[in-house]
Design a protein around this motif. Structure first.
Motif, PDB file in Angstrom:
ATOM      1  N   ARG A  98       0.834  -1.238   0.135  1.00  0.00           N
ATOM      2  CA  ARG A  98      -0.128   0.003   0.135  1.00  0.00           C
ATOM      3  C   ARG A  98       1.014   1.313   0.078  1.00  0.00           C
ATOM      4  N   TRP A  99       1.600   1.259  -0.895  1.00  0.00           N
ATOM      5  CA  TRP A  99       2.642   2.326  -1.232  1.00  0.00           C
ATOM      6  C   TRP A  99       2.136   3.416  -1.760  1.00  0.00           C
ATOM      7  N   SER A 100       2.566   4.705  -1.483  1.00  0.00           N
ATOM      8  CA  SER A 100       2.079   5.964  -2.175  1.00  0.00           C
ATOM      9  C   SER A 100       3.057   6.283  -3.137  1.00  0.00           C
ATOM     10  N   ALA A 101       2.694   7.119  -4.362  1.00  0.00           N
ATOM     11  CA  ALA A 101       3.518   7.841  -5.211  1.00  0.00           C
ATOM     12  C   ALA A 101       4.658   8.310  -4.484  1.00  0.00           C
ATOM     13  N   PRO A 102       5.961   8.416  -4.802  1.00  0.00           N
ATOM     14  CA  PRO A 102       7.130   9.182  -4.353  1.00  0.00           C
ATOM     15  C   PRO A 102       6.781  10.579  -4.383  1.00  0.00           C
ATOM     16  N   ASP A 103       7.106  11.135  -3.029  1.00  0.00           N
ATOM     17  CA  ASP A 103       6.908  12.693  -3.067  1.00  0.00           C
ATOM     18  C   ASP A 103       8.472  12.948  -2.768  1.00  0.00           C
ATOM     19  N   ALA A 104       8.531  14.434  -2.358  1.00  0.00           N
ATOM     20  CA  ALA A 104       9.689  14.947  -2.773  1.00  0.00           C
ATOM     21  C   ALA A 104      10.876  14.251  -1.418  1.00  0.00           C
ATOM     22  N   GLN A 105      10.033  14.092  -0.377  1.00  0.00           N
ATOM     23  CA  GLN A 105      10.957  13.507   0.706  1.00  0.00           C
ATOM     24  C   GLN A 105      11.249  12.164   0.434  1.00  0.00           C
ATOM     25  N   LEU A 106      10.291  11.448   0.061  1.00  0.00           N
ATOM     26  CA  LEU A 106      10.905  10.065  -0.389  1.00  0.00           C
ATOM     27  C   LEU A 106      12.044   9.921  -1.394  1.00  0.00           C
ATOM     28  N   LEU A 107      11.736  10.876  -2.506  1.00  0.00           N
ATOM     29  CA  LEU A 107      12.866  10.852  -3.426  1.00  0.00           C
ATOM     30  C   LEU A 107      14.183  11.249  -2.808  1.00  0.00           C
ATOM     31  N   ALA A 108      14.093  12.273  -1.932  1.00  0.00           N
ATOM     32  CA  ALA A 108      15.452  12.390  -1.379  1.00  0.00           C
ATOM     33  C   ALA A 108      15.838  11.229  -0.503  1.00  0.00           C
ATOM     34  N   ALA A 109      15.063  10.616   0.146  1.00  0.00           N
ATOM     35  CA  ALA A 109      15.541   9.391   0.860  1.00  0.00           C
ATOM     36  C   ALA A 109      15.991   8.234  -0.053  1.00  0.00           C
ATOM     37  N   ILE A 110      15.556   8.198  -1.272  1.00  0.00           N
ATOM     38  CA  ILE A 110      16.013   7.271  -2.291  1.00  0.00           C
ATOM     39  C   ILE A 110      17.391   7.627  -2.723  1.00  0.00           C
ATOM     40  N   GLN A 111      17.350   9.084  -3.201  1.00  0.00           N
ATOM     41  CA  GLN A 111      18.774   9.484  -3.466  1.00  0.00           C
ATOM     42  C   GLN A 111      19.962   9.272  -2.472  1.00  0.00           C
ATOM     43  N   ARG A 112      19.591   9.253  -1.233  1.00  0.00           N
ATOM     44  CA  ARG A 112      20.588   8.949  -0.181  1.00  0.00           C
ATOM     45  C   ARG A 112      20.966   7.626  -0.436  1.00  0.00           C
ATOM     46  N   GLU A 113      19.916   6.832  -0.580  1.00  0.00           N
ATOM     47  CA  GLU A 113      20.368   5.018  -0.574  1.00  0.00           C
ATOM     48  C   GLU A 113      21.192   5.158  -1.887  1.00  0.00           C
ATOM     49  N   ILE A 114      20.833   5.602  -2.850  1.00  0.00           N
ATOM     50  CA  ILE A 114      21.687   5.479  -4.079  1.00  0.00           C
ATOM     51  C   ILE A 114      23.078   5.798  -4.017  1.00  0.00           C
ATOM     52  N   ASP A 115      23.252   7.204  -3.446  1.00  0.00           N
ATOM     53  CA  ASP A 115      24.581   7.676  -3.180  1.00  0.00           C
ATOM     54  C   ASP A 115      25.243   6.564  -2.582  1.00  0.00           C
ATOM     55  N   LYS A 116      24.850   6.177  -1.263  1.00  0.00           N
ATOM     56  CA  LYS A 116      25.572   5.153  -0.408  1.00  0.00           C
ATOM     57  C   LYS A 116      25.981   3.750  -1.394  1.00  0.00           C
ATOM     58  N   ARG A 117      25.100   3.286  -2.125  1.00  0.00           N
ATOM     59  CA  ARG A 117      25.474   2.056  -2.723  1.00  0.00           C
ATOM     60  C   ARG A 117      26.230   2.565  -3.944  1.00  0.00           C
ATOM     61  N   GLU A 118      26.237   3.712  -4.696  1.00  0.00           N
ATOM     62  CA  GLU A 118      27.358   4.001  -5.723  1.00  0.00           C
ATOM     63  C   GLU A 118      28.660   4.483  -5.240  1.00  0.00           C
ATOM     64  N   LYS A 119      28.757   4.828  -3.971  1.00  0.00           N
ATOM     65  CA  LYS A 119      29.968   5.025  -3.063  1.00  0.00           C
ATOM     66  C   LYS A 119      30.842   3.680  -2.890  1.00  0.00           C
ATOM     67  N   SER A 120      29.808   2.717  -2.377  1.00  0.00           N
ATOM     68  CA  SER A 120      30.586   1.678  -2.168  1.00  0.00           C
ATOM     69  C   SER A 120      30.820   0.544  -3.445  1.00  0.00           C
ATOM     70  N   LEU A 121      29.937   0.878  -4.572  1.00  0.00           N
ATOM     71  CA  LEU A 121      30.566   0.386  -5.771  1.00  0.00           C
ATOM     72  C   LEU A 121      31.758   0.811  -6.275  1.00  0.00           C
ATOM     73  N   ALA A 122      31.922   2.415  -6.105  1.00  0.00           N
ATOM     74  CA  ALA A 122      33.212   2.915  -6.466  1.00  0.00           C
ATOM     75  C   ALA A 122      34.472   2.473  -5.745  1.00  0.00           C
ATOM     76  N   LEU A 123      34.155   2.147  -4.343  1.00  0.00           N
ATOM     77  CA  LEU A 123      35.513   1.908  -3.507  1.00  0.00           C
ATOM     78  C   LEU A 123      35.876   0.492  -4.067  1.00  0.00           C
ATOM     79  N   LYS A 124      34.618  -0.547  -4.537  1.00  0.00           N
ATOM     80  CA  LYS A 124      35.025  -1.823  -4.879  1.00  0.00           C
ATOM     81  C   LYS A 124      35.942  -2.126  -6.315  1.00  0.00           C
ATOM     82  N   THR A 125      35.281  -0.937  -7.325  1.00  0.00           N
ATOM     83  CA  THR A 125      36.210  -1.069  -8.354  1.00  0.00           C
ATOM     84  C   THR A 125      37.553  -0.652  -8.290  1.00  0.00           C
ATOM     85  N   LYS A 126      37.854   0.574  -7.211  1.00  0.00           N
ATOM     86  CA  LYS A 126      39.181   0.904  -7.348  1.00  0.00           C
ATOM     87  C   LYS A 126      40.193   0.149  -6.974  1.00  0.00           C
ATOM     88  N   LYS A 127      39.985  -0.843  -6.303  1.00  0.00           N
ATOM     89  CA  LYS A 127      41.021  -1.826  -5.418  1.00  0.00           C
ATOM     90  C   LYS A 127      41.567  -2.711  -6.482  1.00  0.00           C
TER      91      LYS A 127
END
Ligand code: HEC
Length: 131
Positions: A102-131
């Motif tokens: 029963r989820w609602s369409a993403p509002d600004a607050q949720l989009l910001a939370a998704i963006q933060r989660e994406i940033d976390k994942r992309e950072k750890s992917l970048a760390l993995k490909t560096k070494k």
């Protein structure tokens, strides 16, 4: 006059919300259904309430970010690199709500939370490909 404007505003908000729902379904049909309608490669099948219950408990921001960045056999953005976070998130809402959510369409607050989660994942992917 004032009443007219608030009715017009209410109507256009209503239309926008309907639009967001329609887009989620359209994106799902165009991009996601090829795997998620059948459950190919162990993709959580839309309508499989048992599988989706686990994802729904994990949370909207987290699983949306997982799918957007890509996780295991799930290709980033469902294999369509030009999908915006909002389009992707609306498709996830459509899928979850067809599967007991029963989820609602993403509002600004949720989009910001998704963006933060994406940033976390992309950072750890970048760390993995560096070494
Ligand atoms: C090429 C096949 C394929 C396409 C196309 C695809 N998916 Fe997936 N998706 C998968 C697979 C496979 C998994 C399961 C990954 C796993 O857990 O191993 C998955 C998992 C997910 C998950 C759960 C992520 C998690 O946290 O476990 C979400 C959300 C998701 N997909 C959303 C989407 C959306 C939205 C689209 C369309 C925009 C889409 N998928 C298109 C194959 C696909």
């Amino acid at each position: 006059m004032k009443a007219f404007f608030s009715i017009a505003a209410a109507l256009s908000i209503g239309l926008l919300t309907m639009n967001a729902h329609a887009n989620g379904e359209a994106t799902y049909q165009a991009v996601c259904a090829s795997c998620h309608a059948s459950g190919a490669n162990n993709a959580p099948r839309v309508g499989d309430q048992r599988k989706w219950a686990v994802l729904i408990r994990e949370g909207q921001a987290r699983i949306t970010a997982d799918g957007y960045v890509g996780v295991r056999a799930m290709p980033a953005r469902g294999g369509k690199p030009d999908l915006s976070i909002e389009e992707f998130a609306s498709a996830v809402v459509y899928m979850a709500n067809q599967s007991g959510g029963r989820w609602s369409a993403p509002d600004a607050q949720l989009l910001a939370a998704i963006q933060r989660e994406i940033d976390k994942r992309e950072k750890s992917l970048a760390l993995k490909t560096k070494k």
